[in-house]
Design an enzyme around this catalytic site. Structure first.
Site, mmCIF file in Angstrom:
data_model
loop_
_atom_site.group_PDB
_atom_site.id
_atom_site.type_symbol
_atom_site.label_atom_id
_atom_site.label_comp_id
_atom_site.label_asym_id
_atom_site.label_seq_id
_atom_site.Cartn_x
_atom_site.Cartn_y
_atom_site.Cartn_z
ATOM 1 N N GLN A 133 0.854 -1.196 0.000
ATOM 2 C CA GLN A 133 0.000 0.000 0.000
ATOM 3 C C GLN A 133 0.888 1.244 0.000
ATOM 4 O OE1 GLN A 133 -2.070 2.182 3.417
ATOM 5 N NE2 GLN A 133 -3.413 0.451 3.065
ATOM 6 N N SER A 136 0.621 6.688 2.463
ATOM 7 C CA SER A 136 1.146 7.735 3.350
ATOM 8 C C SER A 136 2.364 8.424 2.749
ATOM 9 C CB SER A 136 1.562 7.130 4.695
ATOM 10 O OG SER A 136 0.501 6.431 5.268
ATOM 11 N N SER A 168 4.351 -0.832 4.431
ATOM 12 C CA SER A 168 4.614 -2.175 4.962
ATOM 13 C C SER A 168 4.994 -3.127 3.834
ATOM 14 C CB SER A 168 3.368 -2.728 5.657
ATOM 15 O OG SER A 168 2.900 -1.847 6.628
ATOM 16 N N GLU A 251 -9.271 -2.219 5.522
ATOM 17 C CA GLU A 251 -8.058 -2.350 6.331
ATOM 18 C C GLU A 251 -8.431 -2.359 7.817
ATOM 19 O OE1 GLU A 251 -5.217 0.824 5.830
ATOM 20 O OE2 GLU A 251 -3.594 -0.374 6.676
ATOM 21 N N GLU A 371 -6.994 8.632 17.430
ATOM 22 C CA GLU A 371 -7.625 9.965 17.482
ATOM 23 C C GLU A 371 -8.442 10.216 16.218
ATOM 24 O OE1 GLU A 371 -4.399 9.373 18.031
ATOM 25 O OE2 GLU A 371 -4.205 9.800 20.167
HETATM 26 C C1 FAD Z 1 2.114 -0.752 11.623
HETATM 27 C C2 FAD Z 1 1.875 0.305 10.585
HETATM 28 C C3 FAD Z 1 1.739 -0.067 9.263
HETATM 29 C C4 FAD Z 1 1.552 0.920 8.283
HETATM 30 N N1 FAD Z 1 1.481 0.519 6.982
HETATM 31 C C5 FAD Z 1 1.308 1.444 6.013
HETATM 32 C C6 FAD Z 1 1.288 1.042 4.638
HETATM 33 O O1 FAD Z 1 1.442 -0.138 4.306
HETATM 34 N N2 FAD Z 1 1.111 1.985 3.701
HETATM 35 C C7 FAD Z 1 0.949 3.306 4.009
HETATM 36 O O2 FAD Z 1 0.765 4.100 3.096
HETATM 37 N N3 FAD Z 1 1.001 3.739 5.310
HETATM 38 C C8 FAD Z 1 1.183 2.828 6.310
HETATM 39 N N4 FAD Z 1 1.253 3.234 7.632
HETATM 40 C C9 FAD Z 1 1.196 4.659 7.938
HETATM 41 C C10 FAD Z 1 -0.077 5.060 8.652
HETATM 42 O O3 FAD Z 1 -1.182 5.026 7.789
HETATM 43 C C11 FAD Z 1 0.165 6.470 9.228
HETATM 44 O O4 FAD Z 1 1.216 6.367 10.166
HETATM 45 C C12 FAD Z 1 -1.063 7.007 9.913
HETATM 46 O O5 FAD Z 1 -2.060 7.299 8.980
HETATM 47 C C13 FAD Z 1 -0.742 8.288 10.720
HETATM 48 O O6 FAD Z 1 -0.070 9.210 9.937
HETATM 49 P P1 FAD Z 1 1.290 9.896 10.446
HETATM 50 O O7 FAD Z 1 2.210 8.810 10.886
HETATM 51 O O8 FAD Z 1 1.748 10.798 9.374
HETATM 52 O O9 FAD Z 1 0.890 10.704 11.744
HETATM 53 P P2 FAD Z 1 0.225 12.155 11.796
HETATM 54 O O10 FAD Z 1 -0.920 12.194 10.861
HETATM 55 O O11 FAD Z 1 1.287 13.168 11.617
HETATM 56 O O12 FAD Z 1 -0.322 12.186 13.267
HETATM 57 C C14 FAD Z 1 0.503 12.500 14.390
HETATM 58 C C15 FAD Z 1 -0.372 12.532 15.626
HETATM 59 O O13 FAD Z 1 -1.370 13.560 15.487
HETATM 60 C C16 FAD Z 1 -2.665 13.030 15.685
HETATM 61 N N5 FAD Z 1 -3.617 13.689 14.790
HETATM 62 C C17 FAD Z 1 -3.450 13.930 13.471
HETATM 63 N N6 FAD Z 1 -4.541 14.538 12.969
HETATM 64 C C18 FAD Z 1 -5.419 14.664 13.989
HETATM 65 C C19 FAD Z 1 -6.729 15.206 14.099
HETATM 66 N N7 FAD Z 1 -7.341 15.731 13.045
HETATM 67 N N8 FAD Z 1 -7.343 15.156 15.306
HETATM 68 C C20 FAD Z 1 -6.720 14.614 16.392
HETATM 69 N N9 FAD Z 1 -5.469 14.101 16.346
HETATM 70 C C21 FAD Z 1 -4.831 14.119 15.162
HETATM 71 C C22 FAD Z 1 -2.544 11.554 15.326
HETATM 72 O O14 FAD Z 1 -3.556 10.786 15.964
HETATM 73 C C23 FAD Z 1 -1.153 11.228 15.845
HETATM 74 O O15 FAD Z 1 -1.204 10.957 17.217
HETATM 75 C C24 FAD Z 1 1.469 2.286 8.633
HETATM 76 C C25 FAD Z 1 1.619 2.656 9.978
HETATM 77 C C26 FAD Z 1 1.830 1.681 10.940
HETATM 78 C C27 FAD Z 1 2.008 2.106 12.361
#
Ligand code: FAD
Length: 401
Positions: A133, A136, A168, A251, A371
């Site tokens: 996928q 992100s 992943s 998912e 969240e």
């Molecule tokens: C085990 C795992 C597997 C993954 N696999 C994939 C994959 O295969 N492909 C892929 O594309 N991505 C993947 N991801 C990425 C995942 O989708 C993102 O990490 C996730 O969507 C959060 O985005 P970010 O890490 O940029 O955090 P951010 O969006 O920057 O968030 C940081 C913090 O701010 C909080 N926050 C953000 N916006 C808000 C809001 N509007 N209100 C309240 N709180 C908020 C969040 O809850 C978090 O605590 C994976 C992540 C993990 C942990």
């Protein structure tokens, strides 16, 4: 309640196949954890999962209720349920290829072209193709719709430039499904296109990200002038948000449903530590048991709807949120039951407890953070006012980033 004869006969057939081809769970080390500290072990595990998916497909035990013309079995959803129940008693599992099948399969069934369904679905079901996928980005996680990877049309192809992250198993997959920005002048949820991409295409560079536990579950993926045929668009050009939401919903349902029950292990830990008579521990074990059973039943309801191609009876994010909360509680309780040993011990039981404790982070982030899921549930299920933010009609190009 007795099972209809037809169901019982099917169950017996599936059980016989598993008995002849798989290893019963009781032979497994009960405290084994699924973390691969070196790349060779991770690759081996990935290929074993892929091969197992292929064997299940040959036996007619994958995509049981999917249309036969797309490589499925053309069967009934109850058959899939029975297969799922039985498969839990055996060690072998379909791992990451099974996870993408659960996310991408229903998306292609709903949004794919006839040609994509006929070509790609059989490959997905049999494990001949595995997809990562590519959603992100460094600047687009929770706010996925703000993604910036660009794709410009050049004849029958798109030329893609940008960066993805947290992908992943991208280092093991032969293909990917990617969200790209095709119209920067449209509002952010528009102007996104969903593409299938071959990971061997020139211009794609995959860099594994090594985590604190030394495994490299995720990757960064860099794309420079990557040419993707327009025929690989899933859904409509500029309308990729629809298929993306189908992936995300499936998912959530998959992550929640895939959670391995831990209640018996927690009870075992309490027994080993002589805590089964402790009234506070008993309360917490009972509370955990109830939560895990309830979320399991809710997950099954959602999975059944997905298998029937129907709208789930509840937001799958709700179950994903419960699974995340359960993981947090399981980790806390496991570590408390082990006491000081949980900090310093290295035996399999302690490593299992430590893994439960640490695992809370991945399940509470991947597939949508807790969240963000709460926001979605508030808005979609409770009808609460939308979160304040830029006007949804503002062109993506004009949004602050
Ligand atoms: C085990 C795992 C597997 C993954 N696999 C994939 C994959 O295969 N492909 C892929 O594309 N991505 C993947 N991801 C990425 C995942 O989708 C993102 O990490 C996730 O969507 C959060 O985005 P970010 O890490 O940029 O955090 P951010 O969006 O920057 O968030 C940081 C913090 O701010 C909080 N926050 C953000 N916006 C808000 C809001 N509007 N209100 C309240 N709180 C908020 C969040 O809850 C978090 O605590 C994976 C992540 C993990 C942990």
């Amino acid at each position: 309640m007795t099972e209809p004869a037809e169901h019982a006969a099917y169950r017996a057939g599936v059980r016989a196949w598993y008995d002849a081809n798989a290893t019963p769970k009781r032979a497994e080390d009960p405290w084994a954890i699924n973390v691969h500290a070196d790349e060779a072990a991770a690759r081996r595990h990935f290929e074993e999962s892929r091969a197992w998916l292929g064997r299940l497909h040959e036996a007619g035990l994958v995509g049981i209720a999917w249309p036969a013309e797309y490589g499925g079995g053309g069967g009934e959803p109850w058959m899939s349920r029975i297969e799922r129940e039985i498969s839990r008693d055996y060690e072998e599992w379909t791992g990451f290829p099974g996870a993408t099948l659960a996310m991408l399969g229903p998306t292609l069934l709903r949004h794919g072209t006839e040609d994509q369904k006929r070509r790609v679905l059989p490959e997905l079901l049999s494990g001949r193709s595995t997809f990562c996928q590519l959603f992100s980005e460094p600047g687009a996680g929770s706010d996925l719709a703000s993604l910036a990877t660009r794709a410009e049309r050049d004849g029958d192809e798109f030329v893609v430039n940008g960066q993805k992250v947290w992908n992943s198993a991208a280092q093991h997959c032969d293909r990917g499904f990617i969200l790209v920005r095709t119209d920067p002048d449209a509002p952010k949820h528009r102007g996104i296109t969903f593409l299938l991409v071959d990971m061997a295409t020139p211009g794609i560079e995959v860099r594994p990200l090594v985590q604190i536990n030394r495994s490299a579950h995720f990757n960064e993926v860099f794309l420079q002038d990557v040419r993707v045929p327009v025929a690989n668009v899933v859904g409509e050009i500029d309308e990729g948000w629809g298929p993306a939401r189908t992936v995300l919903s499936n998912e959530s349902a998959f992550i929640a449903g895939a959670r391995v029950p831990t209640r018996t292990k927690l009870t075992d830990l309490a027994g080993i530590g002589g805590r089964l008579g402790d009234p506070v521990i008993r309360q917490r074990l009972a509370d955990y048991h109830a939560r895990e059973r309830v979320s399991g039943w809710m997950g099954e309801q959602v999975q059944q709807a997905v298998r029937r191609g129907e709208m789930p009876p509840m937001d799958p994010g709700l179950i994903k949120l419960m699974a995340s909360e359960n993981k947090r509680r399981a980790g806390d309780l496991a570590v408390e039951l082990l006491g000081a040993e949980a900090q310093a011990g290295t035996d399999p039981r302690t490593r299992w407890a430590q893994n439960e404790l640490m695992g809370r982070y991945s399940i509470s982030i991947g597939g949508g953070t807790d969240e963000v899921l709460r926001n979605n549930i508030g808005e979609r299920s409770l009808g609460l006012p939308r979160e304040p933010g830029p006007d949804r009609s503002t062109p993506w190009r004009d949004l602050p980033r």
